[in-house]
Design a protein around this motif. Structure first.
Motif, short mmCIF file in Angstrom:
data_model
loop_
_atom_site.label_atom_id
_atom_site.label_comp_id
_atom_site.label_asym_id
_atom_site.label_seq_id
_atom_site.Cartn_x
_atom_site.Cartn_y
_atom_site.Cartn_z
N ALA A 47 21.57 -16.33 23.20
CA ALA A 47 21.05 -15.83 24.47
C ALA A 47 20.50 -14.42 24.24
CB ALA A 47 22.13 -15.82 25.54
N THR A 48 19.20 -14.30 24.18
CA THR A 48 18.57 -13.03 23.84
C THR A 48 18.25 -12.17 25.06
OG1 THR A 48 16.40 -14.08 23.83
CG2 THR A 48 17.57 -13.93 21.72
N ARG A 49 18.42 -12.70 26.26
CA ARG A 49 18.10 -11.95 27.48
C ARG A 49 19.33 -11.84 28.38
NH1 ARG A 49 14.15 -13.77 30.83
NH2 ARG A 49 13.76 -11.61 31.36
N LEU A 50 20.38 -11.23 27.83
CA LEU A 50 21.64 -11.16 28.56
C LEU A 50 21.51 -10.44 29.89
CD1 LEU A 50 24.65 -11.80 28.71
CD2 LEU A 50 25.08 -9.65 27.46
N SER A 51 20.73 -9.37 29.95
CA SER A 51 20.61 -8.63 31.21
C SER A 51 20.02 -9.51 32.31
CB SER A 51 19.77 -7.37 31.03
OG SER A 51 18.46 -7.69 30.60
N ALA A 52 19.09 -10.40 31.96
CA ALA A 52 18.53 -11.32 32.95
C ALA A 52 19.57 -12.35 33.39
CB ALA A 52 17.30 -12.03 32.38
N ILE A 53 20.38 -12.82 32.46
CA ILE A 53 21.44 -13.77 32.79
C ILE A 53 22.46 -13.11 33.71
CG2 ILE A 53 23.40 -15.06 31.83
CD1 ILE A 53 21.60 -15.61 29.35
N ILE A 54 22.83 -11.86 33.40
CA ILE A 54 23.79 -11.13 34.23
C ILE A 54 23.23 -10.93 35.63
CG2 ILE A 54 24.96 -8.91 34.54
CD1 ILE A 54 26.24 -10.72 32.38
N LEU A 55 21.95 -10.57 35.74
CA LEU A 55 21.32 -10.41 37.05
C LEU A 55 21.38 -11.71 37.83
CD1 LEU A 55 19.74 -8.74 39.12
CD2 LEU A 55 17.64 -9.43 37.91
N ASN A 56 21.08 -12.81 37.18
CA ASN A 56 21.14 -14.13 37.82
C ASN A 56 22.55 -14.41 38.32
OD1 ASN A 56 20.83 -16.78 38.59
ND2 ASN A 56 20.15 -17.52 36.59
N LEU A 57 23.55 -14.14 37.50
CA LEU A 57 24.94 -14.38 37.91
C LEU A 57 25.34 -13.49 39.08
CD1 LEU A 57 26.60 -14.77 34.39
CD2 LEU A 57 26.24 -16.57 36.10
N LYS A 58 24.89 -12.23 39.07
CA LYS A 58 25.16 -11.33 40.19
C LYS A 58 24.52 -11.86 41.47
CE LYS A 58 25.76 -6.90 37.85
NZ LYS A 58 25.21 -5.53 37.73
N GLN A 59 23.30 -12.37 41.36
CA GLN A 59 22.60 -12.91 42.53
C GLN A 59 23.29 -14.16 43.06
OE1 GLN A 59 18.61 -13.20 40.96
NE2 GLN A 59 18.07 -11.17 41.71
N GLN A 60 24.02 -14.86 42.19
CA GLN A 60 24.80 -16.01 42.61
C GLN A 60 26.11 -15.59 43.27
OE1 GLN A 60 25.41 -18.73 39.32
NE2 GLN A 60 23.23 -18.76 38.81
N GLY A 61 26.40 -14.28 43.23
CA GLY A 61 27.59 -13.76 43.89
C GLY A 61 28.73 -13.37 42.99
N HIS A 62 28.56 -13.49 41.68
CA HIS A 62 29.64 -13.12 40.76
C HIS A 62 29.72 -11.60 40.66
CE1 HIS A 62 30.39 -17.22 39.51
NE2 HIS A 62 29.08 -17.38 39.48
N ASN A 63 30.94 -11.10 40.61
CA ASN A 63 31.17 -9.66 40.56
C ASN A 63 31.25 -9.23 39.10
OD1 ASN A 63 31.73 -7.06 41.24
ND2 ASN A 63 33.70 -7.48 42.20
N ILE A 64 30.17 -8.62 38.63
CA ILE A 64 30.07 -8.19 37.23
C ILE A 64 29.62 -6.73 37.25
CG2 ILE A 64 28.88 -8.54 35.03
CD1 ILE A 64 28.42 -11.49 35.99
N ILE A 65 30.33 -5.91 36.50
CA ILE A 65 29.93 -4.50 36.41
C ILE A 65 29.46 -4.18 34.99
CG2 ILE A 65 31.43 -3.72 38.29
CD1 ILE A 65 33.36 -2.66 36.15
N THR A 66 28.63 -3.17 34.89
CA THR A 66 28.06 -2.76 33.61
C THR A 66 28.66 -1.42 33.20
OG1 THR A 66 25.97 -3.80 34.24
CG2 THR A 66 25.91 -2.24 32.39
#
Length: 86
Positions: free
Chosen positions: A38-57
């Motif tokens: 997975a070379t675009r982790l920041s995009a995956i994280i954004l997608n997961l956040k938009q799905q409602g998952h609580n992820i901090i950087t």
């Protein structure tokens, strides 16, 4: 056909990253690349956040002085306010 395969691969990587976060609580870009290709982790994280998952950087600095992001999965139900900035 190729668009469908692309979408399936993208969803697969997203699910793999989510499962990794649930099991290990954190992930970095290097871990995502080496373990899941997975070379675009920041995009995956954004997608997961938009799905409602609580992820901090959290920004960290490696031994060579290079800064990188470590993403932390916060347990619990998906965030009801998924559009809130984090």
């Amino acid at each position: 056909v190729y668009e469908r395969m692309n979408l399936m691969a993208k969803e697969n990587k997203t699910l793999r990253v989510l499962n990794h976060l649930k099991q290990n609580r954190t992930i970095t870009s290097w871990e995502a690349i080496t373990q899941y290709r997975a070379t675009r982790l920041s995009a995956i994280i954004l997608n997961l956040k938009q799905q409602g998952h609580n992820i901090i950087t959290e920004m960290e600095k490696g031994q060579d002085g290079v800064r990188y992001a470590r993403y932390h999965f916060i347990t619990g139900e998906p965030n009801a306010d998924s559009n809130a900035p984090q």
